[in-house]
Write a protein that holds these residues in place. Sequence first.
Motif, mmCIF file in Angstrom:
data_model
loop_
_atom_site.group_PDB
_atom_site.id
_atom_site.type_symbol
_atom_site.label_atom_id
_atom_site.label_comp_id
_atom_site.label_asym_id
_atom_site.label_seq_id
_atom_site.Cartn_x
_atom_site.Cartn_y
_atom_site.Cartn_z
ATOM 1 N N LEU A 73 0.800 -1.213 -0.016
ATOM 2 C CA LEU A 73 -0.070 -0.146 -0.009
ATOM 3 C C LEU A 73 1.071 1.349 -0.113
ATOM 4 N N LEU A 74 0.254 2.440 -0.497
ATOM 5 C CA LEU A 74 1.026 3.703 -0.689
ATOM 6 C C LEU A 74 1.504 4.216 0.670
ATOM 7 N N ARG A 75 0.483 4.190 1.413
ATOM 8 C CA ARG A 75 0.681 4.958 2.836
ATOM 9 C C ARG A 75 0.043 3.765 3.737
ATOM 10 N N ASN A 76 0.076 3.975 5.113
ATOM 11 C CA ASN A 76 -0.723 3.330 6.215
ATOM 12 C C ASN A 76 -2.210 3.744 6.260
ATOM 13 N N TYR A 77 -3.048 2.838 5.892
ATOM 14 C CA TYR A 77 -4.394 3.043 6.028
ATOM 15 C C TYR A 77 -5.100 2.188 7.013
ATOM 16 N N GLY A 78 -4.416 1.657 7.873
ATOM 17 C CA GLY A 78 -5.155 0.658 8.921
ATOM 18 C C GLY A 78 -5.414 -0.398 8.859
ATOM 19 N N GLN A 79 -5.524 -1.405 9.764
ATOM 20 C CA GLN A 79 -5.807 -2.842 9.643
ATOM 21 C C GLN A 79 -7.134 -3.244 8.716
ATOM 22 N N HIS A 80 -8.029 -2.608 9.152
ATOM 23 C CA HIS A 80 -9.446 -2.919 8.386
ATOM 24 C C HIS A 80 -9.257 -2.309 7.031
ATOM 25 N N ASN A 81 -8.752 -1.222 6.760
ATOM 26 C CA ASN A 81 -8.473 -1.182 5.387
ATOM 27 C C ASN A 81 -7.874 -1.828 4.600
ATOM 28 N N ALA A 82 -6.725 -2.384 5.258
ATOM 29 C CA ALA A 82 -5.538 -3.598 4.604
ATOM 30 C C ALA A 82 -6.402 -4.635 4.218
ATOM 31 N N VAL A 83 -7.350 -5.373 5.367
ATOM 32 C CA VAL A 83 -8.006 -6.397 5.126
ATOM 33 C C VAL A 83 -8.896 -6.200 3.810
ATOM 34 N N ILE A 84 -9.658 -4.983 3.752
ATOM 35 C CA ILE A 84 -10.667 -4.928 2.836
ATOM 36 C C ILE A 84 -9.848 -5.024 1.337
#
Length: 327
Positions: A73-84
Amino acid sequence: MEPIKTPTFSVVVPVYNSERSLEELYQRISAVFAKMGHAFEIIFVNDYSSDRSYAVLRDIHKAHAENTIIVDLLRNYGQHNAVICGFNYCSGDYVVTIDDDLQNPPEEIPAIFKKLNEGYDVVFGIPEEKNHKAYKNLGSLMIRKLNRKIFSLKNKLRFSSFRIIKKEIVDEVKTMKTPFPYISGMLLTVTRSVGNHEVEHQSRRYGRSNYNLRKLIKLSFNLLINYSAIPLRAIGVFGFIISIISFIIGMVYIFRQLFIGEAPEGWTTLVVLISFYNALFLVFFSILGEYISRLLKESSKVSQFVVRAVHYQNRLSHSDTKNNPQN
């Protein structure tokens, strides 16, 4: 070269600063599915780690390209966004989500899958006892109580990040384009056929937890704001109570002015008007906020994630895809 089998299981792993646990995690997941006799794929989503996690993931992919996908990912989006994000690359009939820190043992997957086959769409692996610090246990209790209130949970259902989900449920979740996703809540909006299975929860062996008090508070705030109208209703109730109190105070001062003559001239009217209109504004703002929050949920165009690169079957594709890599 043998044709690549369509996987039965897709495992989504959000990764953040876990360089020392990733190789062991892959080996243990691989051993589990080898024993089960099912084809599998693992989607590692690197959520902008600051350590060597991405380099380790690339090495894992080079050695096991047939069943690993690495998403950076381009930046840190958080755990839930990463799972999506990981959901968008799943092709298996069943999707497993598991953390990268080895506190949820992959060896529990067969037992959770057995529970799923009892007729559930989603099964959460719930630890018998969490090996966390006191503040995290307190935070988990707070999140659990919020979940019960917001999602009207009538039984002892609990949530965790260790779950098995049927693919058709995942496909529905992928259509929800909120920039503040809460996976468990999103699953409940699709299905209520959800169960729990108790699993072992091991102590963290490498590094420190990425969840701190600030993130727990942020998660609670997102839950309240994005999945309930509790704060708005609380403001409305508060405004209504203040209105009643201001009315009572006003009546007292009016009585004192008319029958005792103790109130300063003009003071009674000023206090009553200020108190009443301030309370009235709180009520009005709460009603307006209700409408605005619902409109924002419907019209939000903020990206859930932006992908920098994907390693897939020995191929590297660079992408700036937003929300859905299949768009």
